[in-house]
Design a protein around this motif. Structure first.
Motif, short mmCIF file in Angstrom:
data_model
loop_
_atom_site.label_atom_id
_atom_site.label_comp_id
_atom_site.label_asym_id
_atom_site.label_seq_id
_atom_site.Cartn_x
_atom_site.Cartn_y
_atom_site.Cartn_z
N ARG A 1 92.55 61.60 -32.29
CA ARG A 1 91.72 62.36 -31.43
C ARG A 1 92.15 62.13 -30.13
N SER A 2 93.14 61.54 -29.66
CA SER A 2 93.54 61.25 -28.21
C SER A 2 94.51 62.67 -27.83
N ASP A 3 95.06 63.28 -28.75
CA ASP A 3 95.90 64.41 -28.55
C ASP A 3 95.47 65.50 -29.51
N ARG A 4 94.39 65.30 -30.34
CA ARG A 4 94.01 66.25 -31.32
C ARG A 4 95.33 66.92 -32.09
N ARG A 5 96.03 66.02 -32.60
CA ARG A 5 97.05 66.57 -33.60
C ARG A 5 97.13 65.61 -34.86
N GLU A 6 97.51 66.25 -36.04
CA GLU A 6 97.57 65.47 -37.04
C GLU A 6 99.14 65.02 -37.38
N SER A 7 99.13 64.03 -38.10
CA SER A 7 100.65 63.26 -38.23
C SER A 7 100.63 62.63 -39.57
N GLU A 8 101.74 62.66 -40.38
CA GLU A 8 101.91 61.99 -41.46
C GLU A 8 102.56 60.53 -41.28
N ARG A 9 101.88 59.56 -41.91
CA ARG A 9 102.04 58.21 -41.97
C ARG A 9 102.35 57.57 -43.23
N GLU A 10 103.28 56.63 -43.44
CA GLU A 10 103.50 55.64 -44.44
C GLU A 10 102.96 54.30 -43.80
N VAL A 11 101.89 53.84 -44.54
CA VAL A 11 101.40 52.38 -44.00
C VAL A 11 101.09 51.43 -45.33
N SER A 12 101.53 50.11 -44.67
CA SER A 12 100.91 49.27 -45.72
C SER A 12 99.59 48.44 -45.14
N PRO A 13 98.48 48.66 -46.00
CA PRO A 13 97.28 48.06 -45.53
C PRO A 13 97.11 46.80 -45.71
N GLN A 14 96.24 46.37 -44.52
CA GLN A 14 96.21 44.71 -44.25
C GLN A 14 94.73 44.19 -44.44
N ARG A 15 93.88 45.18 -43.95
CA ARG A 15 92.46 44.89 -43.69
C ARG A 15 91.60 45.87 -43.32
N LEU A 16 90.25 45.93 -44.04
CA LEU A 16 89.24 46.92 -43.59
C LEU A 16 88.53 46.17 -42.68
N VAL A 17 87.87 47.09 -41.75
CA VAL A 17 86.91 46.76 -40.72
C VAL A 17 85.97 47.59 -40.62
N GLY B 1 90.61 51.22 -50.29
CA GLY B 1 90.36 49.70 -50.77
C GLY B 1 91.06 49.32 -51.97
N SER B 2 91.33 50.28 -52.74
CA SER B 2 92.15 50.13 -53.96
C SER B 2 93.69 49.69 -53.49
N ALA B 3 94.25 50.38 -52.55
CA ALA B 3 95.37 50.01 -52.22
C ALA B 3 95.54 48.72 -51.43
N LEU B 4 94.54 48.35 -50.68
CA LEU B 4 94.40 47.17 -49.86
C LEU B 4 94.52 45.86 -51.05
N VAL B 5 93.78 45.93 -52.32
CA VAL B 5 93.62 45.15 -53.04
C VAL B 5 94.85 44.94 -53.79
#
Length: 326
Positions: A167-183, A151-155
């Motif tokens: 969950r679809s392939d039961r694997r972990e991955s690392e991502r860099e994302v730009s937050p746009q909206r909380l739902v 929430g802080s990153a979004l603001v």
């Protein structure tokens, strides 16, 4: 006038006239002696108004010595009783969505102030909040540290580094994302974000976040219309993304129609009542996963019309379920 208006009127009268008698205050405010006494006491005790009784003038005035030459002012944020009750009700509704007290912890000071502003009606406000109950089923709780960080990153419009469990392939991955909206949807929270690894908009379930860090990099901004077109066009949480949106036509029996006709399955849905009492509902979808679950929820009261692939998927799920009870 309500109590808030009376407070301002009392302050205005004392400031403009210097000293005002009890009788004049009653006449101007059109209240009972007991109400006026409570208002004066509240202004003194709760709002620190330096109101004193001047026996020589037989009236009430501001104590110049107490204010040290500074004019007393009421707090800037004020609401009527009805507005306060509405805000307290809203707080209780939010509490029903609140995992680990994330929101309540930050809203508690404002809540206490709102209850204090009601004065003698504080007990009434607490009773009101007990009369509002939100029941959530199948909630997937979100650790408070992730909710607050995201929430802080979004603001602040800053990027995030995520370690995310898919969950679809039961694997972990690392991502860099730009937050746009909380739902908030069906008992859990999601983050709509631009994923810089896949170069597109993606929706992440907050309960599947394994680790998160706030980055110094400025977030990429996606216009709201583009966000809605990409993620809200299809059915449910599987909004669409890069998948082409199709339309499903569902025919509900007359008995089920009494309930379904009052439901919104999708903001863009189309519907009509048929002459034989049945109810036709058309909804857009990109991924059939969630739509299939909602159709199955109505069992033999609904039929998929026209969409052979979706009808076959429903039939297969029903056969599979039946085989478990053979």
């Amino acid at each position: 006038m309500d109590r808030t208006e009376r407070f301002y009127k009392i302050e205005l009268l004392l400031r403009s006239r210097g000293s005002v008698s009890f009788a004049v205050l009653r006449e101007e405010l059109d209240v009972s002696p007991a109400t006026l006494k409570r208002d004066l006491q509240y202004l003194r005790d709760r709002l620190n108004a330096p109101i004193v009784y001047d026996a020589f003038d037989n009236g009430y005035r501001f104590d110049a010595a107490a204010t040290r030459g500074e004019r007393h002012e009421l707090p800037g944020m004020w609401f009527s009783e009805n507005e306060i009750h509405a805000l307290l009700t809203m707080h209780q509704l939010l509490a029903g969505l609140d995992d680990d007290g994330v929101l309540s912890r930050h809203l508690q000071p404002m809540l206490e102030r709102l209850q204090g502003m009601l004065g003698a009606d504080a007990a009434e406000s607490r009773e009101l909040m007990r009369r509002i109950k939100v029941i959530g089923t199948a909630r997937r709780r979100v650790p408070s540290r992730w909710f607050e960080l995201l929430g802080s990153a979004l603001v602040q419009r800053r990027r995030l580094w995520l370690r995310y469990f898919k969950r679809s392939d039961r694997r972990e991955s690392e991502r860099e994302v730009s937050p746009q909206r909380l739902v908030h949807y069906r008992g859990t929270w999601y983050l709509d974000a631009w994923c810089h690894a896949s170069d597109g908009l993606r929706r992440f379930a907050l309960d599947a976040v394994r680790e998160a860090k706030l980055l110094d990099t400025k977030a990429k901004n996606v216009p709201v219309r583009e966000l809605e077109a990409a993620l809200d066009a299809g059915y449910g949480i599987y909004g669409g993304g890069d998948t082409k949106v199709k339309w499903a036509t569902l025919l509900f029996d007359a008995d089920a129609a009494q309930w379904v006709a009052s439901e919104e399955w999708h903001p863009q849905q189309k519907s009509r009542h048929l002459p034989d009492g049945r109810y036709e509902l058309q909804v857009p979808y990109a991924d059939a996963t969630e739509l299939t679950m909602d159709i199955l929820r109505h069992g033999d009261s609904v039929t998929v019309a026209g969409d052979k692939a979706l009808a076959a998927a429903i039939a297969q799920r029903l056969k599979s379920a039946l085989s478990r009870y053979a």
